[in-house]
Scaffold this motif. Structure first.
Motif, PDB file in Angstrom:
ATOM      1  N   ALA A 193    -129.368   1.843 -19.982  1.00 18.65           N
ATOM      2  CA  ALA A 193    -128.347   2.256 -20.946  1.00 18.65           C
ATOM      3  C   ALA A 193    -128.769   3.528 -21.669  1.00 18.65           C
ATOM      4  O   ALA A 193    -127.955   4.432 -21.878  1.00 18.65           O
ATOM      5  CB  ALA A 193    -128.097   1.129 -21.952  1.00 18.65           C
ATOM      6  N   VAL A 245    -122.138   2.426 -21.948  1.00 21.87           N
ATOM      7  CA  VAL A 245    -123.470   2.143 -22.507  1.00 21.87           C
ATOM      8  C   VAL A 245    -123.524   0.704 -23.016  1.00 21.87           C
ATOM      9  O   VAL A 245    -124.452  -0.065 -22.699  1.00 21.87           O
ATOM     10  CB  VAL A 245    -123.788   3.140 -23.637  1.00 21.87           C
ATOM     11  N   VAL A 246    -122.486   0.304 -23.797  1.00 21.24           N
ATOM     12  CA  VAL A 246    -122.470  -1.065 -24.319  1.00 21.24           C
ATOM     13  C   VAL A 246    -122.289  -2.067 -23.196  1.00 21.24           C
ATOM     14  O   VAL A 246    -122.891  -3.148 -23.193  1.00 21.24           O
ATOM     15  CB  VAL A 246    -121.349  -1.194 -25.373  1.00 21.24           C
ATOM     16  N   VAL A 298    -131.868  -2.072 -20.923  1.00 17.55           N
ATOM     17  CA  VAL A 298    -131.896  -1.167 -22.067  1.00 17.55           C
ATOM     18  C   VAL A 298    -132.286   0.236 -21.635  1.00 17.55           C
ATOM     19  O   VAL A 298    -131.684   1.232 -22.057  1.00 17.55           O
ATOM     20  CB  VAL A 298    -132.862  -1.701 -23.139  1.00 17.55           C
ATOM     21  N   ASP A 299    -133.261   0.316 -20.727  1.00 19.64           N
ATOM     22  CA  ASP A 299    -133.675   1.641 -20.241  1.00 19.64           C
ATOM     23  C   ASP A 299    -132.543   2.324 -19.504  1.00 19.64           C
ATOM     24  O   ASP A 299    -132.316   3.523 -19.656  1.00 19.64           O
ATOM     25  CB  ASP A 299    -134.892   1.488 -19.329  1.00 19.64           C
ATOM     26  N   TYR A 352    -127.604  -8.866 -20.789  1.00 17.62           N
ATOM     27  CA  TYR A 352    -127.651 -10.221 -21.324  1.00 17.62           C
ATOM     28  C   TYR A 352    -127.165 -11.233 -20.297  1.00 17.62           C
ATOM     29  O   TYR A 352    -127.687 -12.344 -20.221  1.00 17.62           O
ATOM     30  CB  TYR A 352    -126.814 -10.323 -22.591  1.00 17.62           C
ATOM     31  N   LEU A 367    -137.735  -4.541 -28.260  1.00 17.09           N
ATOM     32  CA  LEU A 367    -136.449  -4.355 -27.574  1.00 17.09           C
ATOM     33  C   LEU A 367    -135.362  -3.934 -28.559  1.00 17.09           C
ATOM     34  O   LEU A 367    -134.560  -3.041 -28.275  1.00 17.09           O
ATOM     35  CB  LEU A 367    -136.069  -5.664 -26.899  1.00 17.09           C
ATOM     36  N   ILE A 401    -131.024   3.962 -29.017  1.00 12.40           N
ATOM     37  CA  ILE A 401    -129.767   4.393 -28.392  1.00 12.40           C
ATOM     38  C   ILE A 401    -128.771   4.798 -29.471  1.00 12.40           C
ATOM     39  O   ILE A 401    -128.132   5.850 -29.394  1.00 12.40           O
ATOM     40  CB  ILE A 401    -129.182   3.265 -27.531  1.00 12.40           C
ATOM     41  N   VAL A 461    -132.650  -8.060 -20.209  1.00 13.56           N
ATOM     42  CA  VAL A 461    -132.254  -7.015 -21.155  1.00 13.56           C
ATOM     43  C   VAL A 461    -133.285  -5.901 -21.190  1.00 13.56           C
ATOM     44  O   VAL A 461    -132.946  -4.724 -21.319  1.00 13.56           O
ATOM     45  CB  VAL A 461    -132.092  -7.604 -22.563  1.00 13.56           C
ATOM     46  N   LEU A 516    -125.547  -2.914 -21.624  1.00 15.10           N
ATOM     47  CA  LEU A 516    -126.345  -3.856 -22.426  1.00 15.10           C
ATOM     48  C   LEU A 516    -125.832  -5.281 -22.236  1.00 15.10           C
ATOM     49  O   LEU A 516    -126.620  -6.225 -22.092  1.00 15.10           O
ATOM     50  CB  LEU A 516    -126.275  -3.471 -23.899  1.00 15.10           C
ATOM     51  N   LEU A 517    -124.501  -5.433 -22.216  1.00 18.92           N
ATOM     52  CA  LEU A 517    -123.938  -6.782 -22.051  1.00 18.92           C
ATOM     53  C   LEU A 517    -124.287  -7.349 -20.679  1.00 18.92           C
ATOM     54  O   LEU A 517    -124.604  -8.541 -20.550  1.00 18.92           O
ATOM     55  CB  LEU A 517    -122.415  -6.726 -22.230  1.00 18.92           C
TER      56      LEU A 517
END
Lengths: 173, 111, 95
Positions: free
Chosen positions: C64, C44-45, C61-62, C52, B70, B77, C57, C48-49
């Motif tokens: 993002a 994007v960030v 992630v994918d 979480y 991960l 990215i 996640v 990710l947040l």
């Protein structure tokens, strides 16, 4: 003539291998499953893509280009440190209350003498990533036009960065 | 160890937040379009880099093979943004030059 | 720590207002494009947040990654499209 044809074939085979390895590693990282069926599907699709596009991504790659890649790996951390150092200058400028007197946008031109396309592209990317300067145009002879935001950040160009990039691609002459 | 990881992750995330804030304020305050690109293109890149680094450090709480994969994916990215952000910036600058936008300079303001 | 993540996410959403102002009020089309690019890189960030916060996640992630690609392609296509529109700007020095 025969020999030249042979060399060409060899170079094509090497770039085929490189493309296949790159695609397969990307497949593994993105999927994250290790069942035989999914790995087999990955091999098949990477082979197909490497067969069709091996002259696109790493065209004309030879064994010596591995050295260039290793030198690039040494160059990348230096670039990141440089970016972080220079970013604080831009942060200071942005939050300064009298910013309009501090900045002085102007365009500078210089000649670098780099030959290969990839070296020019790398240098243009590095200049754009270093805060205070943005590449406007970069032509095939190595001439650059750069928009700089103040006099201080324009001073260091081309200088050290050009030497580093030239060292990575072996153009130190 | 846990508290150490937490402090490091918080520090990285706050640095990224400050850098994003700097980019946004720069986009607001800069006088013309060319100088607006400086904070937009680069402080955002640094912001993504530091914030993702903070999240990867937070990942060390549950260390396993999946988490390592991960983290690599997260850094993919960042790698992509480092490649793409200068290209996008250059493309916008090129569009501005071709359309004939005049760069803002100090001397013109004084006259 | 999850509480802290949600605070950071709210902060990012508040920061996004400033480029949004540039998007709405920008004097030229390219100013709006710069604003859109800035909002995209913050998103994007933010994705990710959110990953979480929902404890998924691996899935986010994918999303993002795909969003980063999409943002890049959108900016590239739009700037390629607009660089021939000379009449859009009030001042033009190259004729």
């Amino acid at each position: 003539m025969q020999q030249k044809e042979n060399e060409k074939k060899q170079a094509g085979f090497f770039s085929f291998i490189i493309t296949f390895v790159f695609m397969f590693v990307t497949w593994i990282i993105l999927s994250g499953y290790f069942e035989p069926l999914l790995l087999g599907l990955g091999v098949v699709s990477s082979l197909a893509i490497a067969w069709f596009f091996h002259d696109l991504l790493f065209a004309g790659a030879t064994v010596q280009d591995v050295k260039v890649f290793l030198r690039f790996c040494q160059y990348a951390p230096w670039l990141i440190v440089e970016i972080i150092k220079a970013n604080f200058h831009l942060l200071f400028l942005v939050f300064h209350p009298r910013m309009h007197q501090l900045i002085d946008p102007h365009i500078i031109q210089f000649q670098t003498g780099l030959k290969s396309d990839i070296a020019i592209t790398t240098l243009a990317n590095a200049i754009t990533l270093t805060p205070g300067t943005v590449t406007i145009t970069a032509n095939a002879e190595g001439g650059f036009r750069v928009h700089a935001i103040d006099r201080q950040s324009a001073q260091g160009l081309p200088g050290v960065m050009r030497d580093r990039v030239a060292h990575v691609y072996g153009e130190n002459r | 160890m846990t508290i150490f990881i937490n402090i490091l992750a918080v520090a990285f995330l706050l640095t990224g937040l400050v850098s994003f804030l700097g980019g946004a304020v720069g986009i607001m305050r800069m006088p013309d379009f060319y100088s607006r690109l400086h904070p937009a293109g680069k402080l955002d890149t640094l912001g993504i880099f530091t914030m993702v680094a903070g999240l990867v450090i937070y990942n060390f709480h549950h260390l396993s093979f999946g988490m390592v994969l991960l983290s690599i994916k997260m850094f993919l990215i960042v790698f992509f943004v480092f490649l793409a952000s200068p290209t996008a910036t250059h493309s916008i600058v090129d569009a501005g030059m071709r359309a004939g936008l005049r760069p803002w300079t100090k001397k013109k303001e004084k006259e | 720590m999850i509480y802290f993540f949600s605070c950071i996410a709210v902060g990012l959403c508040l920061i996004m207002i400033l480029p949004l102002y540039r998007c709405l009020m920008g004097p030229t089309v390219l100013d709006r494009l710069v604003g859109v690019n800035a909002i995209g890189s913050k998103t994007v960030v933010l994705l990710l947040l959110i990953g979480y916060l929902y404890e998924r996640v691996d899935m986010f992630v994918d999303i993002a990654l795909a969003y980063a690609f999409l943002n890049f392609v959108a900016v590239l296509a739009a700037s390629r499209y607009f660089h021939k529109r000379k009449g859009l700007y009030e001042e033009s020095f190259m004729e």
